[in-house]
Write an enzyme that holds these catalytic residues in place. Structure first.
Site, PDB file in Angstrom:
ATOM      1  N   CYS A   1       0.827  -1.205   0.000  1.00 18.76           N
ATOM      2  CA  CYS A   1       0.000   0.000   0.000  1.00 18.76           C
ATOM      3  C   CYS A   1       0.863   1.257   0.000  1.00 18.76           C
ATOM      4  CB  CYS A   1      -0.914   0.018   1.216  1.00 18.76           C
ATOM      5  SG  CYS A   1      -1.795  -1.511   1.504  1.00 18.76           S
TER       6      CYS A   1
ATOM      7  N   ARG B   1       2.896   0.254  -6.677  1.00 20.37           N
ATOM      8  CA  ARG B   1       2.976  -0.651  -5.530  1.00 20.37           C
ATOM      9  C   ARG B   1       1.809  -1.629  -5.502  1.00 20.37           C
ATOM     10  NH1 ARG B   1       6.423   1.719  -1.399  1.00 20.37           N
ATOM     11  NH2 ARG B   1       5.280   0.627   0.229  1.00 20.37           N
TER      12      ARG B   1
ATOM     13  N   TRP C   1      -4.105  -2.030  -0.712  1.00 22.41           N
ATOM     14  CA  TRP C   1      -4.107  -3.392  -1.253  1.00 22.41           C
ATOM     15  C   TRP C   1      -4.738  -4.264  -0.180  1.00 22.41           C
ATOM     16  CZ3 TRP C   1      -1.984  -8.292  -0.385  1.00 22.41           C
ATOM     17  CH2 TRP C   1      -1.910  -9.139  -1.498  1.00 22.41           C
TER      18      TRP C   1
ATOM     19  N   ASN D   1      -0.117   1.088   6.409  1.00 20.34           N
ATOM     20  CA  ASN D   1       0.404  -0.064   5.678  1.00 20.34           C
ATOM     21  C   ASN D   1       0.795  -1.122   6.692  1.00 20.34           C
ATOM     22  OD1 ASN D   1       0.204   1.479   3.381  1.00 20.34           O
ATOM     23  ND2 ASN D   1       2.396   1.780   3.121  1.00 20.34           N
ATOM     24  N   GLY D   2       0.589  -2.388   6.363  1.00 22.51           N
ATOM     25  CA  GLY D   2       1.005  -3.461   7.249  1.00 22.51           C
ATOM     26  C   GLY D   2      -0.170  -4.182   7.870  1.00 22.51           C
TER      27      GLY D   2
ATOM     28  N   GLU E   1      11.402 -18.398 -14.112  1.00 23.66           N
ATOM     29  CA  GLU E   1      11.134 -16.967 -14.238  1.00 23.66           C
ATOM     30  C   GLU E   1      10.221 -16.673 -15.420  1.00 23.66           C
ATOM     31  OE1 GLU E   1      11.342 -12.710 -14.120  1.00 23.66           O
ATOM     32  OE2 GLU E   1      11.267 -14.346 -12.677  1.00 23.66           O
TER      33      GLU E   1
ATOM     34  N   LYS F   1       6.653 -14.754 -15.035  1.00 24.62           N
ATOM     35  CA  LYS F   1       6.319 -13.530 -15.767  1.00 24.62           C
ATOM     36  C   LYS F   1       5.005 -13.684 -16.516  1.00 24.62           C
ATOM     37  CE  LYS F   1       9.229 -10.614 -14.711  1.00 24.62           C
ATOM     38  NZ  LYS F   1       9.049 -11.266 -13.421  1.00 24.62           N
TER      39      LYS F   1
ATOM     40  N   GLU G   1       1.979 -13.854 -14.136  1.00 22.73           N
ATOM     41  CA  GLU G   1       1.782 -12.597 -13.420  1.00 22.73           C
ATOM     42  C   GLU G   1       0.926 -11.615 -14.211  1.00 22.73           C
ATOM     43  OE1 GLU G   1       5.419 -11.290 -10.555  1.00 22.73           O
ATOM     44  OE2 GLU G   1       5.906 -11.428 -12.671  1.00 22.73           O
TER      45      GLU G   1
ATOM     46  N   HIS H   1       9.026 -37.107 -15.027  1.00 20.19           N
ATOM     47  CA  HIS H   1       8.619 -37.392 -13.653  1.00 20.19           C
ATOM     48  C   HIS H   1       7.301 -36.705 -13.292  1.00 20.19           C
ATOM     49  CE1 HIS H   1      12.386 -39.438 -12.735  1.00 20.19           C
ATOM     50  NE2 HIS H   1      12.974 -38.496 -13.458  1.00 20.19           N
TER      51      HIS H   1
ATOM     52  N   LYS I   1       3.816  -4.397  -5.981  1.00 25.61           N
ATOM     53  CA  LYS I   1       5.220  -4.319  -6.363  1.00 25.61           C
ATOM     54  C   LYS I   1       6.134  -4.683  -5.203  1.00 25.61           C
ATOM     55  CE  LYS I   1       8.693  -3.288  -9.048  1.00 25.61           C
ATOM     56  NZ  LYS I   1       9.048  -4.227 -10.122  1.00 25.61           N
TER      57      LYS I   1
END
Length: 609
Positions: free
Chosen positions: A2, A27, A75, A99-100, A481, A485, A488, A504, A604
């Site tokens: 946030c 963010r 958020w 925030n938190g 990665e 990406k 996301e 496997h 972010k």
């Protein structure tokens, strides 16, 4: 996560706060709001769900006046994204942005309910406002009420208080979440980070763990966790406005992908000696690998994959055993840390809550704590023995691109330094490696030229529901990665696997509807990867082969698509092959019409556990 903004100004603050919040959109958020105190001392607020444009529209039709105010982009954690749950929260004469996570909010809420205080939201933050109001009701002044409130909170938080009738007072506090104070001319500001405050001031004070600040237009008083006056330094932080704008690109992500040759070049130059033949760490960064027997690397998300890649470099080139851990699991494992261990923490923001907690777990155990960060004044950087900047510049897109390749670049330089100091490579060999590194920006630039080709392929990938990425050796973390990406920002289910693990389990997923992206430069493991690729094609899987010219000549028969990447020395291949992974994700997201820079549910910087 946030975003927080607070302003005690000389002009109407509502538009100033909205503009500052726009700089914090990267963010991640799902609602926003502001509260102000007008010239009569009256406290009022406006809140809206969704993007900041919704809040801006609301303020046009129902404006707020006043030269003191706070703002927030939320958020959702406790409670869904609704107006009632949006910040700022208010009880009586108190408004707060936060925030938190307040871990003991249920206990406090029950106590306050028993005293007759009512709640209208599902959030933990409203407990803060109600608690502060309860102290006001007992006759305490706003400053004392805030300090009493802060003392009773458990968890991680950054807070900014605004009180009705106190148009020249902001109270800010941090514990576990970052918060900065900005100095202006007869004005004072509060922000989640310096980017929010960039257009307002370049004089920044970073609050340290446990600090709280009493702010007026003419004074800044800071107190530490024990309540003692604390003299925190004022730092001059220049945020180049052009680096937090799109610069002609459609999205921040596109701009940041395109910036990689430049920022990688800056990172390489920063760590080379004047003659270019030695690795020189920043001034004061003492790190002697001849005294290190083991490396522990800890990170989250994309940074974790950078660590997995670096593990190959440290072990193969420097001969140093490396453990790599996900930060959110690391300290709960309570791993033993031998005395001659270097602990390395990688974080773009330098504020990732789990990574910071892991760092603190290692304090007093590891011989040295090093961090690889993009924000030099971040908590992780300040609490490390050695802070190594990646010099990527502000990264606004939620999906990390240039920060990832700059992390890889700095970690590779660190591995080469380790190899030299441990006698694993001779000075002439080090000079050769550094010479190839200086050529890296040009190779990355050539990789970016594949964008048009990848864009066409991405239109087809956008039709898929599942996509697999395969790679061996150094390419395995890149497969992870690439899958991250893609999911996301395009919301397509994607998974990365080591090519040798295909038999496997994952091979059961293969059919003609499942594209498989194979990352396979012509290296020592190429033939094995091609063998796995043939197993995919035998089951009608559509293979997209990312390889170099030699690999394309040998293995393109029967594949769905081949993209020929520029030749690169083996050590540099993970950095080069990050580019097509990014471009595939970007163009696929565009084809699907998703929000590239601010994908749903993501933030972010994750500053809560």
């Amino acid at each position: 996560m946030c975003g927080i903004v607070g302003v005690l100004g000389n002009h109407e603050v509502a538009p100033i706060i909205v503009e500052a919040l726009k700089r914090l959109e990267y963010r991640g958020y799902d609602s926003a709001g502001i509260a102000t105190i007008d010239g009569t001392g009256h406290l009022d607020r406006r809140r809206a769900v969704g993007k900041l444009v919704n809040l801006s529209d609301l303020l046009v039709h129902d404006p707020l006046t006043g030269k003191a105010g706070i703002g927030h982009t939320r958020w959702a954690t406790h409670g869904a994204a609704t107006i009632d749950n949006a910040h700022p929260h208010r009880t009586g004469k108190v408004a707060v942005v936060h925030n938190g996570i307040i871990e003991n909010f249920r206990e406090l809420r029950d106590e306050l309910k028993a005293k007759g205080y009512e709640f209208t939201s599902q959030t933990d933050t409203e407990t803060v406002t109600a608690l502060a109001q309860s102290y006001l009701d007992q006759g305490l002044a706003p400053r004392d009420a805030a300090e009493q409130t802060i003392a009773r909170l458990d968890g991680a938080f950054a807070l900014c208080f605004l009180f009705e009738g106190a148009e020249d007072l902001l109270i800010a506090a941090r514990k576990g979440s970052p918060l900065a104070v900005g100095q202006g001319d007869g004005e004072v500001y509060v922000g989640s980070d310096a980017i929010a405050l960039g257009p307002l001031t370049d004089r920044i004070i970073y609050l340290e763990e446990g600090d709280h600040a009493i702010l007026t237009r003419s004074s800044i008083e800071i107190f530490d966790a024990e309540g003692r006056p604390a003299n925190r330094p004022v730092r001059t932080v220049s945020i180049d406005a052009t680096r937090v704008e799109k610069g002609g690109h459609k999205h921040f992500m596109a701009k940041e992908i395109a910036e990689q040759p430049s920022v990688i070049g800056e990172a390489v130059s920063h760590y080379l000696s004047a003659d270019g033949d030695q690795i020189a760490l920043p001034e004061g960064a003492a790190l002697d690998f001849s005294q290190i027997d083991r490396v522990t690397m800890v990170a989250c998300g994309t940074a974790y994959y950078a660590c997995l890649t670096a593990k190959y470099w440290f072990e193969q080139v420097a001969g140093l055993p490396v453990d790599v851990d996900v930060a959110s699991e690391f300290r709960y494992r309570e791993p033993p840390i031998p005395a001659r261990t270097l602990a390395v923490f990688v974080s773009q923001s330098g504020e990732t809550a789990d990574t910071l907690a892991a760092l603190r777990f290692c304090e007093g155990k590891a011989a040295k704590i090093a961090s690889v960060v993009n924000v030099a004044e971040s908590s992780i950087a300040r609490e490390s023995d050695v802070a190594l900047p990646i010099l990527a510049g502000p990264e606004i897109g939620v999906a990390s691109t240039k920060a990832f390749t700059c992390q890889l670049t700095v970690l590779l330089l660190l591995a080469l330094k380790a190899a030299a100091e441990r006698g694993r490579i001779k000075p002439a060999q080090l000079a050769d490696h550094l010479s190839t590194l200086r050529a890296l920006p040009g190779i990355v630039n050539m990789a970016l030229d594949r964008s048009g080709e990848l864009k066409k392929i991405a239109r087809r990938l956008a039709e898929a529901q599942d996509i697999l990425f395969l790679g061996r050796g150094q390419m395995y973390p890149l497969a992870l990665e690439g899958a991250l990406k893609l999911k996301e920002i395009s919301y397509i289910h994607a998974e990365g696997y080591a090519s040798g693990e295909l038999k496997h389990g994952p091979i059961a997923l293969i059919d003609k509807k499942v594209p498989v992206v194979v990352m396979a430069p012509r290296d020592a493991l190429f033939d094995k990867t091609v063998s796995n690729m043939q197993e995919v094609m035998a089951r009608h899987g559509k293979v997209l082969l990312l390889t170099d010219a030699k690999g394309a000549t040998e293995a393109s028969d029967g594949v769905w698509q081949t993209v020929v990447m520029p030749e690169a020395p083996t050590l540099l291949q993970p950095i080069v092959y990050a580019i097509p992974a990014q471009l595939l994700a970007y163009h696929t997201a565009i084809a699907k019409g998703t929000d590239v820079d601010q994908p749903r549910n993501l933030a972010k910087s994750v500053t809560v556990e």
